[in-house]
Enzyme design. Structure first.
Site, PDB file in Angstrom:
ATOM      1  N   PHE B 126       0.639  -1.458   0.518  1.00 17.37           N
ATOM      2  CA  PHE B 126      -0.376   0.390   0.014  1.00 17.37           C
ATOM      3  C   PHE B 126       0.765   1.177   0.304  1.00 17.37           C
ATOM      4  O   PHE B 126       1.988   1.117   0.899  1.00 17.37           O
ATOM      5  CB  PHE B 126      -0.744   0.045   1.194  1.00 17.37           C
ATOM      6  CG  PHE B 126      -1.898   1.072   1.443  1.00 17.37           C
ATOM      7  CD1 PHE B 126      -3.379   1.146   0.421  1.00 17.37           C
ATOM      8  CD2 PHE B 126      -1.837   2.078   2.231  1.00 17.37           C
ATOM      9  CE1 PHE B 126      -4.042   1.918   0.541  1.00 17.37           C
ATOM     10  CE2 PHE B 126      -3.162   3.195   2.009  1.00 17.37           C
ATOM     11  CZ  PHE B 126      -4.067   2.787   1.051  1.00 17.37           C
ATOM     12  N   ASP B 202       1.972  -6.103   6.945  1.00 18.06           N
ATOM     13  CA  ASP B 202       0.727  -5.041   7.392  1.00 18.06           C
ATOM     14  C   ASP B 202      -0.759  -6.053   7.513  1.00 18.06           C
ATOM     15  O   ASP B 202      -0.528  -6.994   6.038  1.00 18.06           O
ATOM     16  CB  ASP B 202       1.076  -4.490   6.075  1.00 18.06           C
ATOM     17  CG  ASP B 202       0.062  -3.186   6.208  1.00 18.06           C
ATOM     18  OD1 ASP B 202      -1.309  -3.785   6.535  1.00 18.06           O
ATOM     19  OD2 ASP B 202       0.067  -2.382   5.353  1.00 18.06           O
ATOM     20  N   TYR B 227     -10.678  -0.787  11.206  1.00 17.40           N
ATOM     21  CA  TYR B 227     -11.680  -0.590  10.021  1.00 17.40           C
ATOM     22  C   TYR B 227     -12.707  -1.175   8.902  1.00 17.40           C
ATOM     23  O   TYR B 227     -13.258  -0.518   8.592  1.00 17.40           O
ATOM     24  CB  TYR B 227     -12.082   1.384   9.864  1.00 17.40           C
ATOM     25  CG  TYR B 227     -10.470   2.262   9.405  1.00 17.40           C
ATOM     26  CD1 TYR B 227     -10.139   1.431   7.133  1.00 17.40           C
ATOM     27  CD2 TYR B 227      -9.430   2.668   9.841  1.00 17.40           C
ATOM     28  CE1 TYR B 227      -9.418   1.853   7.176  1.00 17.40           C
ATOM     29  CE2 TYR B 227      -8.607   2.557   9.209  1.00 17.40           C
ATOM     30  CZ  TYR B 227      -8.201   2.726   7.740  1.00 17.40           C
ATOM     31  OH  TYR B 227      -7.423   3.134   7.350  1.00 17.40           O
ATOM     32  N   LYS B 228     -12.001  -2.286   8.876  1.00 17.13           N
ATOM     33  CA  LYS B 228     -12.382  -3.260   7.623  1.00 17.13           C
ATOM     34  C   LYS B 228     -13.115  -3.954   8.764  1.00 17.13           C
ATOM     35  O   LYS B 228     -13.910  -3.529   8.700  1.00 17.13           O
ATOM     36  CB  LYS B 228     -11.609  -3.522   6.897  1.00 17.13           C
ATOM     37  CG  LYS B 228     -10.652  -2.391   6.585  1.00 17.13           C
ATOM     38  CD  LYS B 228      -9.040  -2.676   5.668  1.00 17.13           C
ATOM     39  CE  LYS B 228      -8.070  -2.128   5.513  1.00 17.13           C
ATOM     40  NZ  LYS B 228      -8.906  -1.017   4.685  1.00 17.13           N
ATOM     41  N   ARG B 377     -12.690  -3.401  -6.899  1.00 18.03           N
ATOM     42  CA  ARG B 377     -13.185  -3.829  -5.639  1.00 18.03           C
ATOM     43  C   ARG B 377     -13.668  -4.409  -5.217  1.00 18.03           C
ATOM     44  O   ARG B 377     -15.126  -3.823  -4.788  1.00 18.03           O
ATOM     45  CB  ARG B 377     -11.901  -3.268  -5.265  1.00 18.03           C
ATOM     46  CG  ARG B 377     -10.838  -4.585  -4.195  1.00 18.03           C
ATOM     47  CD  ARG B 377     -10.242  -3.625  -3.116  1.00 18.03           C
ATOM     48  NE  ARG B 377     -10.461  -2.982  -2.731  1.00 18.03           N
ATOM     49  CZ  ARG B 377      -9.766  -1.753  -1.545  1.00 18.03           C
ATOM     50  NH1 ARG B 377      -8.084  -2.034  -1.937  1.00 18.03           N
ATOM     51  NH2 ARG B 377     -10.336  -0.699  -0.677  1.00 18.03           N
TER      52      ARG B 377
END
Lengths: 403, 403
Positions: B126, B202, B227-228, B377
């Site tokens: 990322f 990660d 938060y996912k 996605r």
């Protein structure tokens, strides 16, 4: 304390900010909240706004919330905080913690003073400031120089002894977290600049309660928290200011996608933003920003000048009451300056067995703050502290000191 | 897609996690939320808990809340997240953002590999990971080495080419944020260790949805967001794990009062904690921690193994449906691996005009995610995505692709 009761009533009657108190949650078990300088009271509007945010934004808009306003919040709320600090828009962001902000500010300032070899801190700075300054100095190969306050709590003389062409950055606290001493920000900023160095101001204990002119004073960088007089809630995100003249040039040590020129480009190569977003790193906590925004708006509506005027009356009342207790032979020693223009919005006294005293006061619904080893700190928040409340708290203090 | 409708109904009927969906806020305007991998849905219990926290803790307890539980939350919630990741208590904290966590983890890992000169990153990491790795390398005078994925999306071969006695740290992503490729964490960790280097994982796109055995795999450090799939809310604080064997020795670049041995001693000299608090810096956002805790508890109750089992069915359903669309001649190219054990919980397709398609889908209440330049996605969250919802979303996608 009975004459103080009448004086408190008169002060409350004349207080132009008195109506603000009812806009915060007040619970009966708290007789006097004298710790607004550690954690401000909860604004009723924040309670409502957070509930609405959770249900109607996070819950209902989900990921779409980012493109419907969340993504701009760090700079929008930053500008709103900046307005309280005398900063034009585009120089302040809100996000991360104060500690992270201090690290960023120190690194950034050092990056703007290449060739200079010293980082100056004040021995009375808050611990996290000193710890981070030491680490930043270590990382950058700078020499850490510590200055000390004089008998009046000023730092100008000690600074004068060390400032020279080797000085890169000086880290100072606007209001001392223990003594409450308010430093002369414009004068000290000019003193640091005269040596060609940069200054980083920690505004934790002054933001929202002491008028500050960051732009006019030509401050380089500033950091502060929003959970004290700005009522942002426990651990609310901190603010970070960098003067517009520095923003396109400074380097910060935590470059993430939020400090990139184009957040969503997700580019191969890092190109830093040239505006205030350059100070950000990762995704900010949106609920935290939403809460800070409400508290900041209230201080903006009340006015920092008005808050300061009431704050001086609150601390003055406290100093007089403590003097009266001293005259009655109670063991206490005023640590905070008597001159209103030399103190922030808390009053600190040295007392025997301060930790146990704090516990006894808290048990009786009077909530002050204890600081090692023997300090009792009375924080006075202009929007929420009434003179009657303060009088009630000081009366309980008098009783406990007399025991 | 009509045979898929029947299959969806059968899968929902047999889904042991189907009841969880009703524990989240569901709004009628969202036909299909396919972005739980960017921002998870709002748990109803979090909505209630936050309201209670604001009113009864912040508002009513004020500063006393810190000694009534808040101060332990970074390690308490850290341990609860750790339990989902195969980490014994005492090694994980929650606070700061993922970006800050990555900087801390990379610095800490490098501090444990003195004398080694290279920091290895994956070109597909990322952006914030790569930006921070570049900066950490610059600050520490390390050489940045970039490895690349092979045709299958694996990185082992490229790693084998570069790992040697110069390698200090390798930064890898458990699940690729674009392609959804799931790396073999134990095997790659062993590969890095065989060269005497440390690995930082990660876990942003795997935490809570892919079983992970950090302790058993002897991972050194790990970072990820909440938060996912952990449903902590927009910008919820991130987690940071460091193996117990490293904690007393590692150096981290942002030492604050929260990482000090005694938080409230406010000592002259910084003495770092030797436990997981060593990873902290400043005051964490309490509301953020409170929200994360609820989301984490729900995943713990549902079970990560059960979440993974449903996730494989969700992604499998999606792959089959996309294949059927491809057979109908619609322009799309599957980017995510077909083998269930080689993918995380999102499925990515390359489509023409992906940005505009995403906007059209969103207008119709189907919310996917767009990633530059041409990726759509589809994130599938086992606790909240039903097969009927997924089918509805894919049906709208089919219509929009056919236009």
């Amino acid at each position: 304390m009975s004459d103080f009761r009448e004086r408190a009533a008169a002060l409350d009657a004349a207080d132009p900010l008195s109506a603000w108190r009812q806009q915060f949650q007040l619970d009966a078990d708290v007789v006097a909240y004298l710790d607004g300088n550690s954690l401000g009271r909860l604004p009723l509007r924040t309670r409502e706004r957070l509930a609405t945010f959770v249900r109607e934004e996070w819950g209902a808009r989900l990921i779409r919330g980012w493109s419907e306003g969340w993504v701009e919040l760090p700079v929008v709320v930053g500008d709103e905080v900046g307005a309280l600090l005398g900063a034009a828009p585009g120089q302040t962001v809100v996000g991360d913690s104060t500690s992270i902000g201090i690290a960023k500010a120190l690194h950034a300032a050092a990056s703007l003073a290449p060739g200079r070899t010293r980082l100056v801190v004040d021995a009375s700075d808050f611990p996290t400031d000193r710890y981070l300054a030491e680490e930043v100095a270590r990382q950058r190969g700078l020499e850490l120089v510590v200055v000390h306050r004089d008998a009046e709590g000023d730092v100008a003389a000690s600074l004068a002894d060390v400032l020279d062409e080797r000085t890169a950055v000086v880290l100072l606290s606007h209001v001392d977290y223990r003594t409450g001493v308010l430093l002369d920000l414009p004068s000290l900023t000019a003193q640091v600049h005269a040596a060609g160095a940069l200054v980083v101001w920690d505004l934790c204990h002054s933001a929202g309660v002491v008028p500050t002119s960051l732009d006019t004073a030509e401050v380089d960088l500033a950091v502060g928290c929003t959970y004290k007089y700005l009522n942002g809630g426990p651990g609310a995100p901190a603010f970070l200011y960098a003067a517009a003249r520095h923003l396109p040039h400074l380097e910060q040590p935590l470059p993430g996608w939020w400090s990139a020129d184009d957040l969503f480009a997700m580019a191969e190569e890092y190109r830093p933003a040239t505006d205030a977003r350059r100070l950000l790193s990762g995704t900010p906590n949106v609920a935290g920003l939403v809460a800070v925004r409400e508290g900041v708006a209230m201080v903006a509506e009340a006015g920092v000048e008005a808050a300061r005027a009431k704050s001086e009356l609150l601390t003055g009342f406290t100093v007089d009451a403590l003097d009266a207790l001293g005259e009655r032979g109670l063991a206490l020693q005023l640590v905070t300056p008597r001159e209103p223009d030399r103190r922030g919005s808390h009053v600190t006294v040295r007392v025997p067995d301060a930790r146990a005293l704090t516990a006894r006061l808290t048990d009786r619904g009077v909530v002050p703050d204890f600081r090692e080893p023997d300090l009792l700190r009375l924080g006075l928040a202009p929007l929420t502290t009434s003179f009657a409340e303060l009088h009630a708290g000081l009366s309980v203090l008098a009783e406990e000191l007399a025991h």
